[in-house]
Motif scaffolding. Structure first.
Motif, PDB file in Angstrom:
ATOM      1  N   GLN A 119      45.981  41.701  45.700  1.00 44.31           N
ATOM      2  CA  GLN A 119      45.363  40.623  44.930  1.00 44.31           C
ATOM      3  C   GLN A 119      43.845  40.810  44.874  1.00 44.31           C
ATOM      4  O   GLN A 119      43.241  40.753  43.797  1.00 44.31           O
ATOM      5  CB  GLN A 119      45.721  39.285  45.585  1.00 44.31           C
ATOM      6  CG  GLN A 119      45.536  38.065  44.718  1.00 44.31           C
ATOM      7  CD  GLN A 119      45.976  36.803  45.447  1.00 44.31           C
ATOM      8  OE1 GLN A 119      45.918  36.724  46.680  1.00 44.31           O
ATOM      9  NE2 GLN A 119      46.403  35.813  44.695  1.00 44.31           N
ATOM     10  N   ALA A 120      43.232  41.045  46.024  1.00 45.19           N
ATOM     11  CA  ALA A 120      41.776  41.233  46.077  1.00 45.19           C
ATOM     12  C   ALA A 120      41.352  42.510  45.367  1.00 45.19           C
ATOM     13  O   ALA A 120      40.287  42.566  44.739  1.00 45.19           O
ATOM     14  CB  ALA A 120      41.315  41.258  47.538  1.00 45.19           C
ATOM     15  N   MET A 147      40.491  42.157  41.638  1.00 46.43           N
ATOM     16  CA  MET A 147      39.488  41.165  41.261  1.00 46.43           C
ATOM     17  C   MET A 147      38.082  41.715  41.482  1.00 46.43           C
ATOM     18  O   MET A 147      37.883  42.710  42.197  1.00 46.43           O
ATOM     19  CB  MET A 147      39.699  39.868  42.058  1.00 46.43           C
ATOM     20  CG  MET A 147      41.076  39.240  41.823  1.00 46.43           C
ATOM     21  SD  MET A 147      41.434  37.836  42.903  1.00 46.43           S
ATOM     22  CE  MET A 147      40.394  36.582  42.189  1.00 46.43           C
ATOM     23  N   ARG A 162      34.965  42.162  43.216  1.00 50.68           N
ATOM     24  CA  ARG A 162      34.600  41.965  44.632  1.00 50.68           C
ATOM     25  C   ARG A 162      33.120  42.233  44.888  1.00 50.68           C
ATOM     26  O   ARG A 162      32.722  42.433  46.033  1.00 50.68           O
ATOM     27  CB  ARG A 162      35.453  42.877  45.503  1.00 50.68           C
ATOM     28  CG  ARG A 162      36.930  42.527  45.502  1.00 50.68           C
ATOM     29  CD  ARG A 162      37.775  43.536  46.248  1.00 50.68           C
ATOM     30  NE  ARG A 162      38.103  44.692  45.423  1.00 50.68           N
ATOM     31  CZ  ARG A 162      37.651  45.913  45.628  1.00 50.68           C
ATOM     32  NH1 ARG A 162      36.821  46.161  46.627  1.00 50.68           N
ATOM     33  NH2 ARG A 162      37.999  46.914  44.842  1.00 50.68           N
ATOM     34  N   ALA A 209      38.681  45.471  49.572  1.00 55.28           N
ATOM     35  CA  ALA A 209      39.787  44.515  49.471  1.00 55.28           C
ATOM     36  C   ALA A 209      40.394  44.216  50.835  1.00 55.28           C
ATOM     37  O   ALA A 209      40.792  43.079  51.124  1.00 55.28           O
ATOM     38  CB  ALA A 209      40.855  45.070  48.527  1.00 55.28           C
ATOM     39  N   PHE A 266      38.797  41.293  53.313  1.00 57.08           N
ATOM     40  CA  PHE A 266      38.830  39.851  53.084  1.00 57.08           C
ATOM     41  C   PHE A 266      39.540  39.108  54.220  1.00 57.08           C
ATOM     42  O   PHE A 266      39.349  37.908  54.400  1.00 57.08           O
ATOM     43  CB  PHE A 266      39.506  39.544  51.742  1.00 57.08           C
ATOM     44  CG  PHE A 266      38.563  39.611  50.579  1.00 57.08           C
ATOM     45  CD1 PHE A 266      38.008  38.467  50.049  1.00 57.08           C
ATOM     46  CD2 PHE A 266      38.223  40.832  50.026  1.00 57.08           C
ATOM     47  CE1 PHE A 266      37.120  38.532  48.978  1.00 57.08           C
ATOM     48  CE2 PHE A 266      37.344  40.924  48.960  1.00 57.08           C
ATOM     49  CZ  PHE A 266      36.788  39.760  48.427  1.00 57.08           C
ATOM     50  N   ARG A 309      44.912  34.396  38.135  1.00 62.66           N
ATOM     51  CA  ARG A 309      44.523  35.814  38.071  1.00 62.66           C
ATOM     52  C   ARG A 309      45.478  36.598  37.179  1.00 62.66           C
ATOM     53  O   ARG A 309      45.055  37.412  36.349  1.00 62.66           O
ATOM     54  CB  ARG A 309      44.523  36.400  39.489  1.00 62.66           C
ATOM     55  CG  ARG A 309      43.955  37.816  39.602  1.00 62.66           C
ATOM     56  CD  ARG A 309      44.645  38.614  40.701  1.00 62.66           C
ATOM     57  NE  ARG A 309      46.064  38.772  40.437  1.00 62.66           N
ATOM     58  CZ  ARG A 309      46.555  39.670  39.591  1.00 62.66           C
ATOM     59  NH1 ARG A 309      45.762  40.482  38.922  1.00 62.66           N
ATOM     60  NH2 ARG A 309      47.861  39.754  39.411  1.00 62.66           N
ATOM     61  N   SER A 317      36.090  36.481  39.794  1.00 60.31           N
ATOM     62  CA  SER A 317      35.440  36.760  41.076  1.00 60.31           C
ATOM     63  C   SER A 317      36.418  36.583  42.243  1.00 60.31           C
ATOM     64  O   SER A 317      37.237  35.654  42.266  1.00 60.31           O
ATOM     65  CB  SER A 317      34.243  35.823  41.276  1.00 60.31           C
ATOM     66  OG  SER A 317      33.694  35.997  42.570  1.00 60.31           O
ATOM     67  N   ALA A 318      36.320  37.492  43.202  1.00 60.19           N
ATOM     68  CA  ALA A 318      37.173  37.408  44.398  1.00 60.19           C
ATOM     69  C   ALA A 318      36.787  36.236  45.291  1.00 60.19           C
ATOM     70  O   ALA A 318      37.496  35.944  46.262  1.00 60.19           O
ATOM     71  CB  ALA A 318      37.090  38.714  45.187  1.00 60.19           C
ATOM     72  N   LEU A 357      39.339  33.705  46.209  1.00 58.81           N
ATOM     73  CA  LEU A 357      40.295  33.939  47.294  1.00 58.81           C
ATOM     74  C   LEU A 357      39.865  33.278  48.601  1.00 58.81           C
ATOM     75  O   LEU A 357      40.691  33.110  49.506  1.00 58.81           O
ATOM     76  CB  LEU A 357      40.466  35.437  47.533  1.00 58.81           C
ATOM     77  CG  LEU A 357      41.030  36.272  46.376  1.00 58.81           C
ATOM     78  CD1 LEU A 357      41.056  37.751  46.760  1.00 58.81           C
ATOM     79  CD2 LEU A 357      42.427  35.804  46.007  1.00 58.81           C
TER      80      LEU A 357
END
Length: 580
Positions: free
Chosen positions: A357-358, A361, A363, A373, A376, A436, A456-457, A460
């Motif tokens: 997921q990250a 996006m 980051r 990623a 996070f 997303r 934008s991450a 999250l």
């Protein structure tokens, strides 16, 4: 009397290191750097390999998302279970020093073998042909080699984590050391602080190296750290206090189960006082009436055959003490409440999906820095630490002012609060993923899972923080609850219950994922847990986890009510009566 006074003066004049272990000169604070460094380096090395591993499996081994996640779930389950097995072996057979050294060697072997998979081309499938999207599958030997790496590291982690904390405490203990309780308290604080710092370093520095310098360097650093850890720990061997092995409490509980089964035909009198029970020296307690079938394990049928001349059991697998029986009953009583933490642990273990997921996006934090990623996960750790730090100082203070009286949340209330926060975190995760995915499709990235969407991450962070708050509230409360409910002799089991719960939770997570995967791709449809995150429906998957989490909250309320008053509740009632 004069000699006694002289002896006391000699003891008072001895330095701290000798004060703990006499003239042997072993143990004390000088061993702490080696023990703390050993555990810290192992944590940095092992946790530094976990977050990005799903990317390594899908990109380098061409594994599907479900297959790679299954491997990681089993790896995590084994890693969390092995400390319990290691504790039994260390306490009953080989000792803590040997167990830690054994764990260091196996961890080093596993990490070295994993590092070699990045160096030897034949250890991995050939890269995918981008012209026709043709990818070679990993051979049976390649998968066996990969899983061997994970197995060796799990065994190694079990050896180190099962004994490291207790081995450090052994260096500071001696008869009468309760007068210097601050020593052990300070050691525990430094131990947990070093472990937390190690995880943060792993989730930032090691992950950053993997993302920017590649797998060879990123997997090579953990090997170097583990080698330093093993070397430094073994070189300090002459300075350690190495206690002799003794019977493990877990082994004693197994003896109760076996003994009660062997005596299953024995009739138990309704009056406990009419039976002859085997007691520990100085103990005269009678077994409780709950789970009465276990009481058969401590019944003496024939004193001449069942007992030795010094009053011990001739066969510990046929006759146990009342204390052993009651310890097992205490554990069995806690199991339903312990099981309520499984679903929350399932939610915490969804690391692979969060990384994908990250990864899709934006980051970037600032013009020149992009957060990996896999890093996070550090926001979960930081949130858990913040919860622990702020709970007593700020949250309770504000609640007390609002209520107009001192407010204290019991351990079970905090466990329930953690479960509720876990539900909210899954709902938020599903909502963010739905947004997303919708954005990825609208931008034309349906077939490109590696594309970065214009989102934008930072979106999250709420889900990571919520799961961190949930973990800080519930896991800490669970540990506190187990320690308060169990007798002091069971403190080792209390410290491993959460780890064991995480192990079982990883198996449940694997089962849930496989079930949802099979169900969702019926009729030739795309699986919700597709390797292509833009084609899958991870938002639906998280909705299922949110629903199960809500049902788990109801299950927790039922188990909590069935448990009845805890020792903490009884102390509160007594205090309230005294004030009245």
């Amino acid at each position: 009397m004069e000699n006694s006074a002289d002896d006391n003066e000699k003891v008072m004049s001895k330095p701290l290191l000798e004060d703990y272990h006499g003239s042997s000169g072993k143990g004390g604070f000088r061993t702490m750097p080696f023990i703390l460094a050993n555990e810290s380096f192992e944590q940095v090395a092992s946790y530094g390999l976990q977050p990005n591993m799903i990317l390594y499996l899908t990109r380098e081994y061409n594994l599907k998302m479900a297959t790679g996640s299954n491997i990681l779930f089993f790896w995590s389950a084994a890693t969390n279970f092995m400390p319990l097995l290691g504790a039994v072996v260390a306490d009953s057979f080989v000792g803590r020093f040997q167990m830690i050294l054994f764990g260091c060697v196996f961890s080093l072997l596993g990490m070295t073998l994993l590092w070699l998979t990045t160096m030897i081309p034949l250890a991995r499938p050939r890269p995918c042909d981008e012209s026709n999207y043709n990818c070679s599958s990993a051979t049976s030997f390649q998968l066996f080699l990969l899983c061997s790496c994970f197995g060796l590291m799990s065994i190694g982690s079990g050896g180190i984590r099962s004994s490291s904390l207790a081995f450090g405490a052994d260096q500071l203990k001696k008869a009468g050391s309760h007068k210097n309780g601050w020593v052990l308290e300070r050691y525990f604080s430094w131990y947990y602080a070093s472990c937390t710092l190690s995880v943060l370093i792993a989730l930032t520095c090691i992950i950053y190296v993997q993302d920017n310098l590649g797998w060879k360097v990123g997997f090579g650093i953990p090997v170097v750290l583990m080698f330093i850890s093993t070397l430094s720990f073994s070189l300090a061997s002459p300075f350690y206090v190495k206690l002799k092995v003794k019977s493990s409490l877990i082994l004693e509980m197994l003896q109760v189960a076996v003994a009660s089964f062997r005596k299953r035909q024995t009739e138990i009198s309704m009056e406990s006082s009419n039976m002859l029970y085997h007691h520990q020296n100085g103990s005269l307690i009678l077994p409780s009436e709950k789970l009465r079938f276990l009481n058969k394990a401590c019944i003496i049928l024939d004193p001449e055959k069942d007992l030795t001349t010094d009053g011990r059991a001739a066969d510990p697998w046929s006759l146990c003490t009342v204390n052993q029986v009651e310890d097992l009953k205490t554990l069995l009583k806690v199991i339903p409440l312990w099981s309520t933490g499984m679903i929350m642990s399932v939610n915490i273990s969804q690391n692979s999906f969060s990384v994908l997921q990250a990864n899709s996006m934006n980051r970037k934090f600032g013009p020149n820095f992009e957060l990996p990623a896999g890093s996070f996960g550090m926001f979960t750790i930081i949130s858990a630490i913040l919860w622990i730090a702020l709970y007593d100082r700020i949250i309770l203070s504000i609640a007390s002012r609002i209520m107009g009286k001192p407010v204290h949340l019991s351990t079970r209330k905090r466990m329930g609060l953690g479960l509720l926060l876990s539900v909210v975190s899954m709902i938020v995760t599903a909502a963010v993923e739905a947004k997303r995915r919708s954005l990825a499709i609208s931008e034309g990235y349906s077939d490109d899972s590696e594309a970065v969407v214009d989102m934008s991450a930072i979106w999250l962070l709420p889900q990571y923080c919520l799961i961190g708050f949930a973990e800080g509230a519930s896991v800490v409360a669970q540990n506190e609850f187990y320690y308060s409910e169990f007798p002091q002799s069971m403190s080792s089991i209390a410290s491993t219950l959460c780890s064991l719960g995480m192990s079982v939770a990883n198996l449940i997570a694997s089962f849930l994922m496989n079930t949802i995967d099979e169900f969702s791709k019926r009729g030739g449809k795309e699986s919700w847990i597709s390797t292509n995150i833009n084609k899958g429906h991870y938002d639906y998957y998280y909705c299922v986890l949110a629903s199960l989490s809500m049902l788990n909250v109801i299950y927790f309320l039922i188990c909590s009510k069935a448990y009845g008053p805890s020792k903490e509740d009884k102390k509160g009632i007594t205090l309230h009566d005294e004030e009245d």
